[in-house]
Scaffold this motif. Structure first.
Motif, short mmCIF file in Angstrom:
data_model
loop_
_atom_site.label_atom_id
_atom_site.label_comp_id
_atom_site.label_asym_id
_atom_site.label_seq_id
_atom_site.Cartn_x
_atom_site.Cartn_y
_atom_site.Cartn_z
N ILE A 126 99.13 16.99 8.20
CA ILE A 126 98.27 17.86 9.02
C ILE A 126 96.85 17.85 8.49
O ILE A 126 95.89 17.70 9.25
N THR A 127 96.69 17.99 7.16
CA THR A 127 95.31 18.01 6.64
C THR A 127 94.65 16.66 6.82
O THR A 127 93.45 16.58 7.05
N LEU A 128 95.43 15.57 6.73
CA LEU A 128 94.79 14.27 6.93
C LEU A 128 94.31 14.11 8.35
O LEU A 128 93.25 13.56 8.61
N GLU A 173 93.29 16.56 10.24
CA GLU A 173 92.08 17.37 10.35
C GLU A 173 90.91 16.68 9.69
O GLU A 173 89.76 16.89 10.05
N PHE A 174 91.17 15.82 8.70
CA PHE A 174 90.11 15.13 7.98
C PHE A 174 89.29 14.29 8.94
O PHE A 174 88.07 14.17 8.82
N PHE A 175 89.99 13.67 9.92
CA PHE A 175 89.28 12.74 10.78
C PHE A 175 88.72 13.39 12.03
O PHE A 175 88.13 12.72 12.86
N LYS A 176 88.89 14.72 12.17
CA LYS A 176 88.31 15.38 13.33
C LYS A 176 86.87 15.77 13.00
O LYS A 176 86.53 15.96 11.84
N PRO A 177 86.01 15.95 14.02
CA PRO A 177 84.61 16.27 13.71
C PRO A 177 84.47 17.69 13.16
O PRO A 177 85.34 18.53 13.34
N ALA A 178 83.33 17.92 12.55
CA ALA A 178 83.09 19.24 11.97
C ALA A 178 82.86 20.25 13.08
O ALA A 178 82.31 19.94 14.14
N VAL A 179 83.29 21.49 12.86
CA VAL A 179 83.12 22.52 13.87
C VAL A 179 81.96 23.44 13.56
O VAL A 179 81.71 24.39 14.27
N THR A 180 81.24 23.15 12.47
CA THR A 180 80.16 24.04 12.08
C THR A 180 78.87 23.64 12.77
O THR A 180 78.70 22.51 13.20
N HIS A 222 74.86 23.33 12.16
CA HIS A 222 74.05 23.14 10.98
C HIS A 222 72.77 23.97 11.06
O HIS A 222 71.68 23.43 11.20
N HIS A 267 68.92 23.84 11.18
CA HIS A 267 68.46 22.69 11.95
C HIS A 267 68.95 22.76 13.39
O HIS A 267 68.31 22.25 14.30
N PRO A 326 74.39 34.77 23.65
CA PRO A 326 74.89 35.25 24.94
C PRO A 326 73.97 36.32 25.52
O PRO A 326 73.26 37.00 24.78
#
Lengths: 337, 182, 376
Positions: B21-23, B25-32, B34, B37, B43
């Motif tokens: 599962i963590t692997l 998630e490793f390859f998914k894009p970041a949800v943060t 930045h 910037h 809303p």
């Protein structure tokens, strides 16, 4: 001119260059493994990790080192002055010295000692003593509790580790690390990991080695020594500035040593499966794959309970490793190897 | 014996599933996001500090200093003052102090106002060097904005009353509803 | 801090020392001090000292009008703010005998259940952080961001919503909220499966929680512990079923109860509650009627008739009760807030005797304490 060249290629100079290379490699790695860990942690948690300092955060370890160096080296009153200062000093040298016998490439070992494996384990116990001294001399309840835990954890996990190594010595017939790597020449099913006709439980042996390596280096899920949410920083609570920095660099150096040993013993060392590039490249590739697994495991699992950790070692790992040892011996006798 | 072996194998399997599962998630894009910037879209109903609303016809603040907001506020943040212009039926606001260090963004003031003279702004990244910067005069802000936008050339159309008799009357009416401090 | 000087002789003749799990500590979620008398690694006696964040909420209830007290209700337990506001608003409405439009009740249920999910997600992440697993916290917060964005869209605030008003709501919900909530429910169910695979079934976590910190139903009854703590000990008490309020009787949902009484049971109760909250939200979205969002004839100046009024809700941590004693004036004579965490904490002293320190901390984490809730 001729004498200068013979002098430069003589043994002491070669050794000196090798040791300087190892020390700089370990130093650079200790700093940049922190970067790898933080970036890896970020990616597992779907966030970027350090990005501000330097491109992709590559200068972050330098900034951290500069910060640590600029802090005051506080020696709290009432500590045992000699031991307090000695503890960080004792952490680094065992890892550095053990790395001197690891074969990085075909002819790239600082010292090709016939009992290289024995030397590594002889030095390996010193860092336990260093943590214990650090905790004890800090005169802090948290640190003492943590030091006690670390000692019992490390003693418990040295035994299955040594049993696994003895199994490998039995299987390969030598303690010379370069010789062990040479025995694994050829495509990747020649690696020791797949030598199942001698020891049918070889993957289990590798797993036990890996678990013991995690426990010896105090990495999650066995990081009782630094259990942050319980004991603040454990044995290193009272250390500031570079004392703390040295402990952490030493932890990463130990991880490097453990992964390097795993690569040499099980994954074929510098042997390349396709015979293309020089041995050093393959060694580093396998090394960093193991280091990535260590980081991966840290960020996935919670911490084990302390007695769960000891139970795992005494009640599960030791019987299983004893069994594999006996099994390998029996198979070798049967196959008349 | 067999049960322990089974338990160990099942445990190992659960560990491998967790690792997978963590692997993934490793390859998914970041949800943060930045920040600073990149920023997020605020809303429309976001609760920043309140601000006075301008009447589009007259160009002045709708607020006529009835002090309902002052009474409704649980934290004693608002102080309003007003004066009658010559020839006007109602008062006009001259001073509207919001002590944002005490405001809890509950919205009682916005709700209490019968004429929608105040609303929430969408100001979220306030930063200042001293506490005084957060004791805001909202009327002055509105007038400064008007001047900056070129709506007025002269200084604010509504001046604070000069005559002491006038100010005494407004001062009496400006007493806030007592928040019993026993 | 010499170790030797703090040694005392414990009851059975062994020397003990006092370890202060101080107000500043990563494991106590908030400012709680726990004085632990330790014998080596074993906790002989744990004495919680609370009051570090006492903000006199009940006193403020006496100095504010009913409408002015609303922001305070969100801040008592900031993770479960909607439920607490619901209790207070419900008590005042009960006193004034207001007829609340059905749309209001349904929206209150939807937002309260969303708040419950977000509170349990925070608990889950923080609990695992205590146990040493850093990653699930961030996965939980990623899901929680979606809830917070939804609630920010309707109320404008992300943590201390002041969304309910006496007689109704601050404003109506828009279609964006309804569609977003449906999308969230669809997104959340596979995530719950992922949490189960990653954490709940994990052998390390199971070894860490199974059999740790057993709390019997009798101990719960003696201390008045409620909520998931009690349901993890086998007592099927949930305010939504036992003292039904709002429109909960119209929904079909289960109360998860596990009889073992250890930390794993309490953990599983809360994970099951996540699923049940999703069920309630789905049903509420389907049944949401049209209508006004404010009761008509709500007096501008709220003066409750003299008397004693109560309202209890099932907050994320247990039973939260508001009791208002009014003497006919604009401000209450007494506002009593019965918070679940105080009762849940009080059984910690007895339950943690003789446990190892990390086990005691796991027990405290499984009680799901929010310290401002204890101190008010």
């Amino acid at each position: 001119m001729q004498t200068l060249l013979t002098f430069l290629s003589s043994e002491p100079i070669r050794l000196l260059v090798a040791l300087v290379a190892i020390m700089s490699f370990v130093g650079a790695n200790a700093a940049y493994l922190v970067w790898v860990e933080r970036k890896g942690a970020g990616r597992f948690q779907r966030r970027p990790g350090p990005t501000e300092v330097g491109w992709a955060g590559l200068l972050q370890p330098i900034a951290d080192a500069a910060k640590l160096l600029s802090k005051q080296l506080i020696v709290p009153p009432g500590v045992d002055r000699a031991l307090f200062r000695l503890a960080p000093v004792l952490m680094m040298p065992p890892a550095l010295m053990s790395l001197a016998v690891i074969p990085w490439g075909e002819s790239l070992a600082a010292r090709d000692i016939n009992v290289g494996l024995l030397m590594i384990f002889a030095f390996g116990s010193i860092n336990v003593m260093a943590i214990m001294l650090g905790g004890w001399s800090s005169r802090n309840k948290y640190a003492i509790m943590s030091a006690a835990r670390v000692v019992s954890q490390n003693v418990a996990y040295e035994i299955p580790m040594l049993l696994v190594v003895i199994t490998m010595i039995l299987v390969t017939g030598t303690m010379n690390l370069n010789e062990i790597v040479r025995q694994q020449a050829g495509p990747f099913w020649h690696w020791n990991l797949f030598r199942v006709w001698v020891n049918p439980l070889m993957p289990v042996t590798f797993l036990i080695f890996f678990i013991c390596m995690l426990a010896e280096t105090n990495r999650a899920p066995f990081d009782m020594a630094e259990a942050e949410s319980e004991l603040v920083a454990g044995a290193f609570t009272e250390y500031s500035s570079m004392g703390f920095g040295v402990f952490f660099m030493a932890e990463y150096a130990n991880i490097l040593l453990g992964c390097a040993l795993g690569t040499v013993l099980f994954l074929g060392g510098w042997q390349s499966p396709i015979g293309l590039w020089p041995g050093v490249f393959w060694f580093l590739l396998k090394l960093y794959l193991l280091v990535f697994s260590v980081v991966w495991i840290r960020w996935t699992f919670p911490r084990t309970q302390f007695y769960g950790l000891l139970n795992l070692s005494w009640k599960i790992l030791i019987p299983v490793s004893l069994f594999t040892l006996a099994l390998s011996a029996a198979m070798m006798k049967l196959l008349r190897l | 014996m067999k049960k322990t072996a089974l338990e160990i194998l099942q445990g190992l399997r659960s560990l491998l599933i967790g690792l997978r599962i963590t692997l993934r998630e490793f390859f998914k894009p970041a949800v943060t996001v930045h920040y600073p910037h990149e920023t997020l879209k605020i809303p429309p109903r976001f609760r920043g500090h309140i601000e006075l609303v301008r009447d589009p016809e007259t160009g002045r603040a709708i607020c006529y200093s009835c002090k309902l907001c002052e009474r409704a506020c649980p934290s004693d943040c608002i102080t309003v003052d007003g004066a009658k212009l010559e020839g006007a039926k109602k008062k006009s606001v001259t001073k509207y102090i919001l002590d944002f260090t005490k405001c809890s963004l509950c919205g009682s003031c916005v709700e209490a106002c019968r004429d929608s003279a105040i609303r929430f702004s969408r100001d979220y990244n306030l930063a200042g060097l001293s506490k005084d910067e957060f004791v805001m005069d909202l009327f002055k802000k509105l007038e400064d904005e008007a001047r900056a936008a070129g709506l007025r050339e002269a200084p604010a159309a509504v001046e604070p009353p000069p005559a002491p008799a006038e100010s005494a009357r407004t001062a009496g009416a400006a007493a806030p509803a007592p928040l019993k401090t026993s | 801090m010499l170790v030797k000087e703090n040694l005392q002789t414990g009851a059975n003749g062994r020397e003990t020392f006092v370890l202060n799990l101080g107000p500043q500590h990563p494991a106590t979620h908030g400012v709680l001090r726990v004085k632990m008398e330790m014998d080596g690694e074993y906790v002989m006696r744990a004495e919680p000292v609370c009051g570090y964040i006492h903000r006199m909420q009940e006193k403020m209830g006496e100095n504010r009008t009913y409408a002015q007290f609303l922001p305070n209700t969100s801040r008592i337990d900031y993770l479960s703010a909607m439920n607490y506001t619901h209790a207070f608003v419900g008590a005042v409405e009960r006193a004034l005998k207001l007829q609340i439009p059905p749309r209001v009740e349904f929206i209150r249920v939807i937002t309260s259940e969303l708040n419950r999910i977000s509170s349990h997600l925070v608990w889950w992440g923080a609990f695992l952080l205590d146990l040493g697993g850093f990653t699930p916290l961030l996965y939980a917060f990623d899901d929680r961001e979606k809830i917070l964005d939804l609630l920010e869209g309707i109320s404008g605030a992300r943590l201390t919503y002041c969304y309910y008003r006496i007689g109704g709501l601050y404003n109506d919900v828009d279609d964006e909220f309804l569609e977003g909530t449906r999308a969230f429910v669809k997104h959340m169910r596979p995530r719950l499966d992922m949490y189960r695979d990653l954490v709940t079934d994990n052998i390390i976590l199971r070894k860490r929680l199974e059999g740790i910190g057993p709390i019997s139903a009798e101990l719960c009854r003696r201390y008045g512990a409620c909520g998931p703590v009690m349901r993890g000990s086998g007592v099927p008490y949930d305010v939504r079923r036992a003292e039904p309020y709002s429109v909960y009787p119209e929904f079909d949902f289960e109360i998860p109860v596990f009889p073992e009484g250890d930390s794993m049971a309490r953990y599983r109760v809360r994970m099951e509650e996540l699923e049940q909250s999703l069920r309630i939200i789905e049903q509420a979205l389907d049944k949401l009627p049209a209508g006004p969002v404010m009761a008509d004839k709500v007096p501008r100046v709220l003066k409750l008739p003299a008397g004693d009024y109560c309202y209890a809700v099932e907050a994320a941590r247990g039973r939260f009760l508001v009791r208002i004693v009014s003497d006919g004036k604009e401000q209450a004579y007494r506002v009593k807030l019965r918070t679940p965490c105080l009762s849940n904490l009080s059984l910690f002293e007895e339950a943690s005797r003789g446990m190892l320190l990390p086990d005691a901390l796991a027990l405290m984490g499984s009680l799901d304490l929010v310290i401002p809730d204890i101190d008010r």
